[in-house]
Design a protein around this motif. Structure first.
Motif, PDB file in Angstrom:
ATOM      1  N   SER A   1      10.040  21.819  32.351  1.00 21.11           N
ATOM      2  CA  SER A   1      11.005  20.808  31.765  1.00 21.11           C
ATOM      3  C   SER A   1      10.361  19.584  31.252  1.00 21.11           C
ATOM      4  O   SER A   1       9.287  19.362  31.552  1.00 21.11           O
ATOM      5  N   SER A   2      11.227  18.872  30.416  1.00 23.60           N
ATOM      6  CA  SER A   2      10.876  18.014  29.524  1.00 23.60           C
ATOM      7  C   SER A   2      10.876  16.708  30.413  1.00 23.60           C
ATOM      8  O   SER A   2      11.508  16.471  31.639  1.00 23.60           O
ATOM      9  N   THR A   3      10.406  15.486  29.976  1.00 24.74           N
ATOM     10  CA  THR A   3      10.264  14.121  30.576  1.00 24.74           C
ATOM     11  C   THR A   3      11.778  13.747  30.566  1.00 24.74           C
ATOM     12  O   THR A   3      12.133  12.848  31.404  1.00 24.74           O
ATOM     13  N   CYS A   4      12.712  14.167  29.638  1.00 26.82           N
ATOM     14  CA  CYS A   4      14.137  13.809  29.400  1.00 26.82           C
ATOM     15  C   CYS A   4      15.123  14.816  30.223  1.00 26.82           C
ATOM     16  O   CYS A   4      16.296  14.658  30.358  1.00 26.82           O
TER      17      CYS A   4
ATOM     18  N   GLY B   1      18.762  16.469  26.125  1.00 24.81           N
ATOM     19  CA  GLY B   1      17.538  16.206  25.451  1.00 24.81           C
ATOM     20  C   GLY B   1      17.457  15.347  24.677  1.00 24.81           C
ATOM     21  O   GLY B   1      18.305  14.805  23.842  1.00 24.81           O
ATOM     22  N   HIS B   2      15.921  15.129  24.513  1.00 27.79           N
ATOM     23  CA  HIS B   2      15.502  13.906  23.685  1.00 27.79           C
ATOM     24  C   HIS B   2      14.188  14.239  23.327  1.00 27.79           C
ATOM     25  O   HIS B   2      13.461  14.661  24.064  1.00 27.79           O
ATOM     26  N   GLN B   3      13.848  13.875  22.004  1.00 28.32           N
ATOM     27  CA  GLN B   3      12.331  14.101  21.549  1.00 28.32           C
ATOM     28  C   GLN B   3      11.547  12.927  21.527  1.00 28.32           C
ATOM     29  O   GLN B   3      11.329  12.234  20.813  1.00 28.32           O
ATOM     30  N   LEU B   4      11.558  12.476  23.111  1.00 25.64           N
ATOM     31  CA  LEU B   4      10.724  11.206  23.104  1.00 25.64           C
ATOM     32  C   LEU B   4      10.234  11.549  24.742  1.00 25.64           C
ATOM     33  O   LEU B   4      10.582  12.254  25.281  1.00 25.64           O
ATOM     34  N   VAL B   5       9.287  10.591  25.093  1.00 20.57           N
ATOM     35  CA  VAL B   5       8.651  10.409  26.361  1.00 20.57           C
ATOM     36  C   VAL B   5       9.531   9.534  27.246  1.00 20.57           C
ATOM     37  O   VAL B   5       9.434   8.176  27.094  1.00 20.57           O
ATOM     38  N   CYS B   6      10.506  10.045  28.059  1.00 23.27           N
ATOM     39  CA  CYS B   6      11.380   9.226  28.978  1.00 23.27           C
ATOM     40  C   CYS B   6      10.589   8.534  29.878  1.00 23.27           C
ATOM     41  O   CYS B   6      10.845   7.614  30.362  1.00 23.27           O
ATOM     42  N   VAL B   7       9.868   9.332  30.595  1.00 25.36           N
ATOM     43  CA  VAL B   7       9.062   9.200  31.727  1.00 25.36           C
ATOM     44  C   VAL B   7       8.148  10.298  32.047  1.00 25.36           C
ATOM     45  O   VAL B   7       8.435  11.260  31.843  1.00 25.36           O
ATOM     46  N   ALA B   8       6.949  10.170  32.649  1.00 24.02           N
ATOM     47  CA  ALA B   8       5.882  11.020  32.974  1.00 24.02           C
ATOM     48  C   ALA B   8       6.182  11.972  34.180  1.00 24.02           C
ATOM     49  O   ALA B   8       5.309  11.830  35.083  1.00 24.02           O
ATOM     50  N   VAL B   9       7.307  12.754  34.086  1.00 25.77           N
ATOM     51  CA  VAL B   9       7.452  13.775  34.975  1.00 25.77           C
ATOM     52  C   VAL B   9       7.928  14.874  34.573  1.00 25.77           C
ATOM     53  O   VAL B   9       7.802  15.126  33.357  1.00 25.77           O
TER      54      VAL B   9
END
Length: 293
Positions: free
Chosen positions: A85-88, A107-115
């Motif tokens: 899974s992604s950060t978002c 879905g977002h193509q950015l770093v939401c948080v490092a998880v």
């Protein structure tokens, strides 16, 4: 690939048009296939899952997502598929042939948080994430079969790390351990640091929440001691030539022991804690926590 007995190199490969950034990605092997993350269309984190043969490193396939993963850690339920899974909060399930089986979540193509997320032993995948850079943080349980949402739980504050899933001791409940905590910063000027610390209420917080894996209900909540700084312990120390500050995540991934003890590690002040709800009352008392400073 390195021989574990002798330390000799079995094979070494270069894969064109793939790169890595500053995160710490995991390497996984399933059914003779070596899986790792790489960056194709982004500068930070990874957006691509790459598969090569574990025996010789020969390239098999790659899958480019429209999301950003950080500290990439794929997992598998052991059925010939892999999930991540992604950060978002975007969750992907792929076959070991590189076919997308389903995609779920925001879905977002950015770093939401490092998880990211992890597979449970109960047919569910658990994603910890943040909705946007400044949005609320959540843990969401998805059915591995089709990606449908079983439950979604908002966290009291910022998601801080990959969750852990395990049984809290013999006869205990299956739990999801969700780390939450305030982000650390790099050293800067005193005025900026004081302003950032004031925005956090005068101290940074770290905690771990144990959630029932089937329902998302809180089993217990354990708060770490506050950290009266915006910079991690040791990051202000003098570093060697060419070295910079570490700038770690708020905490490490929790570890669940067979007796139900939960081991946590703070990157704020470096404390290592052992937590166990010994009387199963849903309250973590001081005597149920052991700390190594």
């Amino acid at each position: 690939s390195i021989d574990m007995a002798s330390g000799t190199v079995n094979w070494k490969r270069h894969y064109a048009n793939l790169s890595h950034s500053g995160d710490a990605e995991s390497l996984s092997i399933y059914n003779g296939i070596f899986l790792f993350g790489a960056a194709t269309n982004i500068m930070k984190g990874m957006d691509t899952l790459v598969a090569v043969r574990a025996a010789d490193g020969n390239y098999l396939w790659e899958y480019v997502t429209d999301a950003v993963m950080w500290n990439f850690m794929p997992s598998s339920p052991g059925d010939g598929t892999v999930l991540f899974s992604s950060t978002c909060g975007t969750v992907f399930r792929l076959s070991l042939e590189g076919e997308l089986l389903w995609r779920a979540g925001p879905g977002h193509q950015l770093v939401c948080v490092a998880v990211g997320g992890v597979t449970g032993p109960n047919g569910l995948f658990y994603a910890e994430y943040r909705e946007g850079r400044d949005g609320a943080s959540y843990v969401t349980a998805h059915n591995i079969s089709d990606g449908s949402v079983v439950w979604k739980r908002e966290l009291p504050y910022r998601a801080a790390q990959y969750p852990a899933v395990g049984q809290l001791g013999p006869g205990g409940p299956l739990a999801v351990l969700a780390p939450i905590g305030d982000a650390l910063k790099l050293p800067s000027d005193p005025e900026s640091e004081a302003s950032l610390l004031k925005q956090s209420g005068g101290a940074l917080s770290n905690a771990v929440i144990a959630l029932d894996a089937a329902t998302g209900a809180t089993l217990w909540h354990s708060q770490d001691r506050p950290w009266n700084d915006t910079v991690a312990a040791g990051d202000r120390d003098k570093h060697g030539e060419g070295e910079g500050a570490c700038w770690p995540d708020a905490q490490g991934i929790p570890v669940i022991a067979g007796d139900g003890s939960v081991y946590t590690s703070s990157s704020h002040h470096g404390d290592l804690r052992t937590i166990r709800d010994a009387d199963a009352d849903g309250i973590i008392s001081p005597w149920e926590v052991s700390t190594f400073e």
